[in-house]
Write an enzyme that holds these catalytic residues in place. Sequence first.
Site, short mmCIF file in Angstrom:
data_model
loop_
_atom_site.label_atom_id
_atom_site.label_comp_id
_atom_site.label_asym_id
_atom_site.label_seq_id
_atom_site.Cartn_x
_atom_site.Cartn_y
_atom_site.Cartn_z
N HIS A 68 0.83 -1.20 0.00
CA HIS A 68 0.00 0.00 0.00
C HIS A 68 0.87 1.25 0.00
O HIS A 68 1.99 1.24 0.48
CB HIS A 68 -0.98 0.02 1.18
CG HIS A 68 -0.34 -0.12 2.53
ND1 HIS A 68 0.17 -1.31 3.01
CD2 HIS A 68 -0.15 0.78 3.52
CE1 HIS A 68 0.65 -1.14 4.23
NE2 HIS A 68 0.47 0.14 4.56
N HIS A 76 0.95 5.22 1.11
CA HIS A 76 0.38 6.29 1.93
C HIS A 76 0.52 7.60 1.15
O HIS A 76 1.62 7.92 0.68
CB HIS A 76 1.15 6.45 3.25
CG HIS A 76 1.11 5.26 4.14
ND1 HIS A 76 0.27 5.18 5.21
CD2 HIS A 76 1.83 4.12 4.12
CE1 HIS A 76 0.47 4.03 5.83
NE2 HIS A 76 1.41 3.36 5.17
#
Length: 113
Positions: A99, A101
């Site tokens: 992922h 950010h």
Amino acid sequence: MSEETIFSRILRGEIDCDEIYSDEMCLAFRDIQPQAPVHILVIPRKAIPSLREAEIQDESLLGHLLLVSAKIAKLEGLNHWRTVINSGSEAGQTVFHLHIHVIGGRKLNWPPG
């Protein structure tokens, strides 16, 4: 097979999220523990535990994730932001599903940690 994570449950619709963006390759949503006024996570629909496990066939997916991250930052009205990918627990990764950010909305100091 990849380990079950909270992100895989979000992708299946078992857990709600504050969705910002979605397409056939990724999903973006607000972090539930934001570290800045804007803190959005961009996750691939493909389960890749971390950047370390990404392979050459993931090249276009990885580029797409970065372009979506920039698009979201602009949609959020950010002129300056940070994109972060933590790889491994000692780097701060707590969910082992790749992922990105997208963090902004305040001055971000350097070095970060």
